[in-house]
Every structure is written in structure tokens, then in C-alpha cells.
Design a protein around this motif. Structure first.
Motif, mmCIF file in Angstrom:
data_model
loop_
_atom_site.group_PDB
_atom_site.id
_atom_site.type_symbol
_atom_site.label_atom_id
_atom_site.label_comp_id
_atom_site.label_asym_id
_atom_site.label_seq_id
_atom_site.Cartn_x
_atom_site.Cartn_y
_atom_site.Cartn_z
ATOM 1 N N ALA A 13 24.780 -34.650 -1.742
ATOM 2 C CA ALA A 13 25.661 -34.475 -2.895
ATOM 3 C C ALA A 13 24.908 -34.801 -4.181
ATOM 4 O O ALA A 13 24.144 -35.770 -4.241
ATOM 5 N N GLY A 14 25.100 -33.955 -5.165
ATOM 6 C CA GLY A 14 24.396 -34.106 -6.429
ATOM 7 C C GLY A 14 23.120 -33.300 -6.508
ATOM 8 O O GLY A 14 22.535 -33.164 -7.588
ATOM 9 N N GLY A 15 22.695 -32.771 -5.366
ATOM 10 C CA GLY A 15 21.466 -32.005 -5.321
ATOM 11 C C GLY A 15 21.651 -30.557 -5.729
ATOM 12 O O GLY A 15 22.737 -30.142 -6.169
ATOM 13 N N SER A 16 20.577 -29.787 -5.581
ATOM 14 C CA SER A 16 20.576 -28.392 -6.008
ATOM 15 C C SER A 16 20.032 -27.502 -4.901
ATOM 16 O O SER A 16 19.231 -27.932 -4.068
ATOM 17 N N LEU A 17 20.469 -26.257 -4.922
ATOM 18 C CA LEU A 17 19.954 -25.226 -4.039
ATOM 19 C C LEU A 17 19.969 -23.914 -4.796
ATOM 20 O O LEU A 17 20.803 -23.714 -5.689
ATOM 21 N N ARG A 18 19.068 -23.026 -4.407
ATOM 22 C CA ARG A 18 19.087 -21.689 -4.973
ATOM 23 C C ARG A 18 19.204 -20.685 -3.842
ATOM 24 O O ARG A 18 18.432 -20.715 -2.883
ATOM 25 N N LEU A 19 20.166 -19.805 -3.965
ATOM 26 C CA LEU A 19 20.332 -18.707 -3.024
ATOM 27 C C LEU A 19 19.845 -17.426 -3.675
ATOM 28 O O LEU A 19 19.964 -17.257 -4.888
ATOM 29 N N SER A 20 19.318 -16.537 -2.859
ATOM 30 C CA SER A 20 18.878 -15.236 -3.361
ATOM 31 C C SER A 20 19.494 -14.128 -2.532
ATOM 32 O O SER A 20 19.720 -14.290 -1.332
ATOM 33 N N CYS A 21 19.748 -13.020 -3.181
ATOM 34 C CA CYS A 21 20.294 -11.838 -2.521
ATOM 35 C C CYS A 21 19.380 -10.665 -2.849
ATOM 36 O O CYS A 21 19.269 -10.271 -4.023
ATOM 37 N N SER A 22 18.744 -10.129 -1.845
ATOM 38 C CA SER A 22 17.862 -8.988 -2.026
ATOM 39 C C SER A 22 18.614 -7.724 -1.639
ATOM 40 O O SER A 22 19.132 -7.621 -0.525
ATOM 41 N N ALA A 23 18.687 -6.776 -2.552
ATOM 42 C CA ALA A 23 19.431 -5.545 -2.329
ATOM 43 C C ALA A 23 18.482 -4.370 -2.149
ATOM 44 O O ALA A 23 17.456 -4.276 -2.823
ATOM 45 N N SER A 24 18.855 -3.483 -1.252
ATOM 46 C CA SER A 24 18.086 -2.252 -1.051
ATOM 47 C C SER A 24 19.048 -1.108 -0.792
ATOM 48 O O SER A 24 20.189 -1.324 -0.371
ATOM 49 N N GLY A 25 18.587 0.080 -1.075
ATOM 50 C CA GLY A 25 19.395 1.270 -0.804
ATOM 51 C C GLY A 25 20.395 1.607 -1.885
ATOM 52 O O GLY A 25 21.187 2.526 -1.727
ATOM 53 N N ALA A 26 20.366 0.895 -2.995
ATOM 54 C CA ALA A 26 21.319 1.174 -4.062
ATOM 55 C C ALA A 26 20.920 2.429 -4.827
ATOM 56 O O ALA A 26 19.733 2.744 -4.950
ATOM 57 N N THR A 27 21.915 3.112 -5.360
ATOM 58 C CA THR A 27 21.653 4.278 -6.187
ATOM 59 C C THR A 27 21.462 3.812 -7.630
ATOM 60 O O THR A 27 21.440 2.622 -7.916
ATOM 61 N N SER A 28 21.360 4.765 -8.531
ATOM 62 C CA SER A 28 21.198 4.416 -9.936
ATOM 63 C C SER A 28 22.526 4.045 -10.592
ATOM 64 O O SER A 28 22.565 3.721 -11.767
ATOM 65 N N SER A 29 23.609 4.078 -9.834
ATOM 66 C CA SER A 29 24.913 3.710 -10.377
ATOM 67 C C SER A 29 24.961 2.224 -10.702
ATOM 68 O O SER A 29 24.097 1.447 -10.284
ATOM 69 N N THR A 30 25.995 1.841 -11.439
ATOM 70 C CA THR A 30 26.182 0.419 -11.729
ATOM 71 C C THR A 30 27.011 -0.231 -10.634
ATOM 72 O O THR A 30 27.855 0.406 -10.010
ATOM 73 N N TYR A 31 26.748 -1.491 -10.413
ATOM 74 C CA TYR A 31 27.391 -2.236 -9.341
ATOM 75 C C TYR A 31 27.949 -3.554 -9.852
ATOM 76 O O TYR A 31 27.490 -4.101 -10.858
ATOM 77 N N CYS A 32 28.942 -4.037 -9.132
ATOM 78 C CA CYS A 32 29.354 -5.422 -9.241
ATOM 79 C C CYS A 32 28.740 -6.128 -8.036
ATOM 80 O O CYS A 32 28.922 -5.677 -6.901
ATOM 81 N N MET A 33 28.033 -7.194 -8.307
ATOM 82 C CA MET A 33 27.481 -7.988 -7.221
ATOM 83 C C MET A 33 28.099 -9.366 -7.302
ATOM 84 O O MET A 33 28.252 -9.937 -8.389
ATOM 85 N N GLY A 34 28.462 -9.889 -6.157
ATOM 86 C CA GLY A 34 29.157 -11.169 -6.168
ATOM 87 C C GLY A 34 28.639 -12.123 -5.124
ATOM 88 O O GLY A 34 27.966 -11.722 -4.176
ATOM 89 N N TRP A 35 28.940 -13.373 -5.346
ATOM 90 C CA TRP A 35 28.718 -14.410 -4.347
ATOM 91 C C TRP A 35 30.086 -14.895 -3.886
ATOM 92 O O TRP A 35 30.942 -15.254 -4.705
ATOM 93 N N VAL A 36 30.264 -14.895 -2.593
ATOM 94 C CA VAL A 36 31.529 -15.273 -1.970
ATOM 95 C C VAL A 36 31.236 -16.331 -0.929
ATOM 96 O O VAL A 36 30.239 -16.232 -0.220
ATOM 97 N N ARG A 37 32.080 -17.331 -0.850
ATOM 98 C CA ARG A 37 31.849 -18.365 0.157
ATOM 99 C C ARG A 37 33.090 -18.554 1.024
ATOM 100 O O ARG A 37 34.206 -18.260 0.614
ATOM 101 N N GLN A 38 32.835 -19.031 2.212
ATOM 102 C CA GLN A 38 33.935 -19.330 3.126
ATOM 103 C C GLN A 38 33.591 -20.548 3.952
ATOM 104 O O GLN A 38 32.584 -20.551 4.663
#
Length: 128
Positions: A13-38
Motif C-alpha cells: 500500500a502506498g506503492g506504484s505500478l505501471r501497466l501497459s497495453c499494446s495494441a495491434s490490428g487497429a485501423t486508422s479510425s479513432t478509438y476509445c481505449m480504457g482501463w477496466v478492473r474487476q
């Protein structure tokens, strides 16, 4: 679109972490990208969302001021920097994406998670 998360782990508790999301296969369109937790036994929660069309970013109140979403220097990578972590932040964290035309759709996606079409496999974050 394929999404692959990385960077989860265990932290005190009190510490830090960094998550990364690498995307592939996307078109030139615009996207909403989100982080969701459960967390076990709990509903999915939208943590934050990013609109690729203009860089608008939205956060859930529960993480505002502690979590930061940003485009990583690595190509097609979105990161989530988590600071001042609390035990209640423990959860499986997923990267998600959908086609979007406006920043408002990114904000809307935080509370309408079923709108996300593409999902990563998730990465576990444990805060003790």
C-alpha cells in the motif's frame, strides 16, 4: 484489434505500478481505449478512458489524482501509471477498446463497459 496488457504485480500500500497495453490490428479510425478492473466478487469498474482522436482522458472518481493514463513512447501502447495504491485497488486490470468518433464516447464508456468491443487478457494487481 488485439490488446495485450503487461506490468501487473504485487505492491505494498502506498506503492506504484505501471501497466501497459499494446495494441495491434487497429485501423486508422479513432478509438476509445480504457482501463477496466474487476476484483473477485465485484462488478467491473471503468478506471479511465482515452480518446485517440484528440487525447482526451477521463478517470473514475475512485482513482482521480492517483492514476494517470498516457501514450507510451512505444508504438501503439497506452500506459496506466498507478500511484498511492490502496488494497482496494487490487483487481484484474483489463485494457479495452472500441471505435469512437467523439471524446464524449470515451467518457460514456467508463460507465457503459459493454460498449467496449475489444479486450485484453488482463493483468493482476495486488496491493497489500
Amino acid at each position: 484489434v488485439q490488446l495485450v496488457e503487461s506490468g501487473g504485480g504485487s505492491v505494498q500500500a502506498g506503492g506504484s505500478l505501471r501497466l501497459s497495453c499494446s495494441a495491434s490490428g487497429a485501423t486508422s479510425s479513432t478509438y476509445c481505449m480504457g482501463w477496466v478492473r474487476q476484483a473477485p466478487g465485484k462488478e467491473r469498474e471503468g478506471v479511465g478512458a482515452f480518446y485517440t482522436g484528440g487525447g482526451a482522458i477521463f478517470y473514475a472518481d475512485s482513482v482521480k489524482g492517483r492514476f494517470t493514463i498516457y501514450r507510451d513512447s512505444a508504438p501503439n501502447t497506452l500506459s496506466l501509471q498507478m500511484m498511492s495504491l490502496k488494497p482496494e485497488d487490487s483487481a484484474m486490470y483489463y485494457c479495452a477498446a472500441r471505435l469512437c468518433a467523439t471524446p464524449g464516447q470515451a467518457l460514456n464508456a467508463l460507465s457503459n463497459l459493454e460498449a467496449f468491443r475489444y479486450w485484453g487478457q488482463g493483468t493482476q494487481v495486488t496491493v497489500s
